[in-house]
Motif scaffolding. Structure first.
Motif, PDB file in Angstrom:
ATOM      1  N   VAL A   1      -5.143  -2.575   2.513  1.00  0.00           N
ATOM      2  CA  VAL A   1      -5.871  -1.458   3.103  1.00  0.00           C
ATOM      3  C   VAL A   1      -7.341  -1.498   2.671  1.00  0.00           C
ATOM      4  CG1 VAL A   1      -5.325   0.193   1.257  1.00  0.00           C
ATOM      5  CG2 VAL A   1      -5.768   1.027   3.556  1.00  0.00           C
ATOM      6  N   ASN A   2      -7.613  -2.086   1.515  1.00  0.00           N
ATOM      7  CA  ASN A   2      -8.984  -2.166   1.015  1.00  0.00           C
ATOM      8  C   ASN A   2      -9.861  -3.117   1.822  1.00  0.00           C
ATOM      9  OD1 ASN A   2      -8.245  -0.367  -0.909  1.00  0.00           O
ATOM     10  ND2 ASN A   2      -8.307  -1.782  -2.611  1.00  0.00           N
ATOM     11  N   MET A   3      -9.274  -3.902   2.718  1.00  0.00           N
ATOM     12  CA  MET A   3     -10.066  -4.735   3.617  1.00  0.00           C
ATOM     13  C   MET A   3     -10.664  -3.907   4.751  1.00  0.00           C
ATOM     14  SD  MET A   3      -7.987  -8.320   3.839  1.00  0.00           S
ATOM     15  CE  MET A   3      -9.342  -9.209   4.605  1.00  0.00           C
ATOM     16  N   ARG A   4     -10.165  -2.692   4.914  1.00  0.00           N
ATOM     17  CA  ARG A   4     -10.664  -1.748   5.921  1.00  0.00           C
ATOM     18  C   ARG A   4     -10.584  -2.308   7.343  1.00  0.00           C
ATOM     19  NH1 ARG A   4     -15.524   0.255   2.127  1.00  0.00           N
ATOM     20  NH2 ARG A   4     -14.277   1.683   0.899  1.00  0.00           N
ATOM     21  N   ILE A   5      -9.485  -2.955   7.622  1.00  0.00           N
ATOM     22  CA  ILE A   5      -9.258  -3.491   8.965  1.00  0.00           C
ATOM     23  C   ILE A   5      -8.829  -2.333   9.849  1.00  0.00           C
ATOM     24  CG2 ILE A   5      -7.819  -5.042  10.335  1.00  0.00           C
ATOM     25  CD1 ILE A   5      -7.662  -6.783   7.729  1.00  0.00           C
ATOM     26  N   GLY A   6      -9.592  -2.107  10.904  1.00  0.00           N
ATOM     27  CA  GLY A   6      -9.324  -0.938  11.727  1.00  0.00           C
ATOM     28  C   GLY A   6      -9.242  -1.214  13.218  1.00  0.00           C
ATOM     29  N   THR A   7      -9.292  -2.475  13.599  1.00  0.00           N
ATOM     30  CA  THR A   7      -9.208  -2.786  15.029  1.00  0.00           C
ATOM     31  C   THR A   7      -8.261  -3.952  15.258  1.00  0.00           C
ATOM     32  OG1 THR A   7     -11.018  -4.414  14.998  1.00  0.00           O
ATOM     33  CG2 THR A   7     -11.636  -2.093  15.369  1.00  0.00           C
ATOM     34  N   THR A   8      -7.739  -4.026  16.467  1.00  0.00           N
ATOM     35  CA  THR A   8      -6.886  -5.160  16.804  1.00  0.00           C
ATOM     36  C   THR A   8      -7.697  -6.447  16.852  1.00  0.00           C
ATOM     37  OG1 THR A   8      -7.135  -4.646  19.161  1.00  0.00           O
ATOM     38  CG2 THR A   8      -5.170  -3.795  18.035  1.00  0.00           C
ATOM     39  N   GLN A   9      -8.981  -6.349  17.183  1.00  0.00           N
ATOM     40  CA  GLN A   9      -9.848  -7.524  17.182  1.00  0.00           C
ATOM     41  C   GLN A   9      -9.944  -8.112  15.769  1.00  0.00           C
ATOM     42  OE1 GLN A   9     -13.932  -6.852  18.318  1.00  0.00           O
ATOM     43  NE2 GLN A   9     -14.369  -9.029  18.456  1.00  0.00           N
ATOM     44  N   ALA A  10     -10.108  -7.271  14.758  1.00  0.00           N
ATOM     45  CA  ALA A  10     -10.166  -7.742  13.371  1.00  0.00           C
ATOM     46  C   ALA A  10      -8.841  -8.388  12.979  1.00  0.00           C
ATOM     47  CB  ALA A  10     -10.495  -6.587  12.437  1.00  0.00           C
ATOM     48  N   MET A  11      -7.735  -7.787  13.397  1.00  0.00           N
ATOM     49  CA  MET A  11      -6.415  -8.360  13.100  1.00  0.00           C
ATOM     50  C   MET A  11      -6.252  -9.727  13.750  1.00  0.00           C
ATOM     51  SD  MET A  11      -3.861  -5.132  13.386  1.00  0.00           S
ATOM     52  CE  MET A  11      -4.487  -3.536  12.979  1.00  0.00           C
ATOM     53  N   GLU A  12      -6.731  -9.853  14.976  1.00  0.00           N
ATOM     54  CA  GLU A  12      -6.651 -11.147  15.670  1.00  0.00           C
ATOM     55  C   GLU A  12      -7.480 -12.204  14.947  1.00  0.00           C
ATOM     56  OE1 GLU A  12      -7.839 -10.362  19.700  1.00  0.00           O
ATOM     57  OE2 GLU A  12      -5.999  -9.262  20.141  1.00  0.00           O
ATOM     58  N   GLN A  13      -8.665 -11.833  14.478  1.00  0.00           N
ATOM     59  CA  GLN A  13      -9.531 -12.790  13.782  1.00  0.00           C
ATOM     60  C   GLN A  13      -8.933 -13.250  12.459  1.00  0.00           C
ATOM     61  OE1 GLN A  13     -13.333 -10.770  13.586  1.00  0.00           O
ATOM     62  NE2 GLN A  13     -13.960 -11.605  15.558  1.00  0.00           N
ATOM     63  N   LEU A  14      -8.192 -12.379  11.794  1.00  0.00           N
ATOM     64  CA  LEU A  14      -7.596 -12.705  10.499  1.00  0.00           C
ATOM     65  C   LEU A  14      -6.130 -13.099  10.605  1.00  0.00           C
ATOM     66  CD1 LEU A  14      -9.250  -9.813   8.500  1.00  0.00           C
ATOM     67  CD2 LEU A  14      -9.667 -12.264   8.167  1.00  0.00           C
ATOM     68  N   GLY A  15      -5.601 -13.108  11.797  1.00  0.00           N
ATOM     69  CA  GLY A  15      -4.179 -13.383  12.006  1.00  0.00           C
ATOM     70  C   GLY A  15      -3.689 -14.710  11.473  1.00  0.00           C
ATOM     71  N   GLY A  16      -4.565 -15.692  11.385  1.00  0.00           N
ATOM     72  CA  GLY A  16      -4.166 -16.986  10.847  1.00  0.00           C
ATOM     73  C   GLY A  16      -3.938 -16.972   9.344  1.00  0.00           C
ATOM     74  N   TYR A  17      -4.433 -15.937   8.682  1.00  0.00           N
ATOM     75  CA  TYR A  17      -4.297 -15.829   7.232  1.00  0.00           C
ATOM     76  C   TYR A  17      -3.165 -14.906   6.800  1.00  0.00           C
ATOM     77  CZ  TYR A  17      -8.938 -17.953   6.984  1.00  0.00           C
ATOM     78  OH  TYR A  17     -10.007 -18.802   7.102  1.00  0.00           O
ATOM     79  N   PHE A  18      -2.914 -13.876   7.573  1.00  0.00           N
ATOM     80  CA  PHE A  18      -1.999 -12.816   7.137  1.00  0.00           C
ATOM     81  C   PHE A  18      -0.796 -12.669   8.061  1.00  0.00           C
ATOM     82  CE2 PHE A  18      -6.206 -11.695   5.514  1.00  0.00           C
ATOM     83  CZ  PHE A  18      -5.924 -11.464   4.185  1.00  0.00           C
ATOM     84  N   ASP A  19       0.338 -12.294   7.458  1.00  0.00           N
ATOM     85  CA  ASP A  19       1.556 -12.024   8.219  1.00  0.00           C
ATOM     86  C   ASP A  19       1.605 -10.581   8.694  1.00  0.00           C
ATOM     87  OD1 ASP A  19       2.802 -14.631   7.794  1.00  0.00           O
ATOM     88  OD2 ASP A  19       2.962 -14.011   5.704  1.00  0.00           O
ATOM     89  N   GLY A  20       0.835  -9.716   8.045  1.00  0.00           N
ATOM     90  CA  GLY A  20       0.821  -8.306   8.410  1.00  0.00           C
ATOM     91  C   GLY A  20      -0.410  -7.634   7.842  1.00  0.00           C
TER      92      GLY A  20
END
Length: 96
Positions: free
Chosen positions: A70-89
């Motif tokens: 939560v401390n990464m402050r990811i708040g959009t699906t675009q951010a999740m898509e950009q980081l999706g290769g690193y994280f499972d959730g």
């Protein structure tokens, strides 16, 4: 040896300084995870570090899930898509 319960390891520092992407930090992460995997049922890691996420994902090949803190402050699906290769959730930003 008897394993004790499941574990989610929290590696939540905002900065790891000059070690942030070093071989020595990678070795420490893997050593800690190997130890905890042996002693407990380490099944996930929550982290602020894409480097930590990449190291764990590559070495454990999905045995340990990696969750963006939560401390990464990811708040959009675009951010999740950009980081999706690193994280499972993801833990979504508190503001959301």
């Amino acid at each position: 040896m008897t394993k004790h319960g499941s574990l989610t390891l929290l590696l939540n520092a905002n900065c790891y300084g000059e070690d942030a992407v070093s071989k020595s930090f990678k070795d420490k992460i893997l050593s800690l995870c190997e130890y905890l995997k042996k002693e407990t049922d380490l099944n996930s890691i929550t982290t602020t570090s894409p480097f930590v996420a990449d190291v764990v994902s590559a070495h454990f090949n999905g045995e340990i899930k990696v969750i963006a803190s939560v401390n990464m402050r990811i708040g959009t699906t675009q951010a999740m898509e950009q980081l999706g290769g690193y994280f499972d959730g993801f833990y979504i930003a508190k503001e959301c």
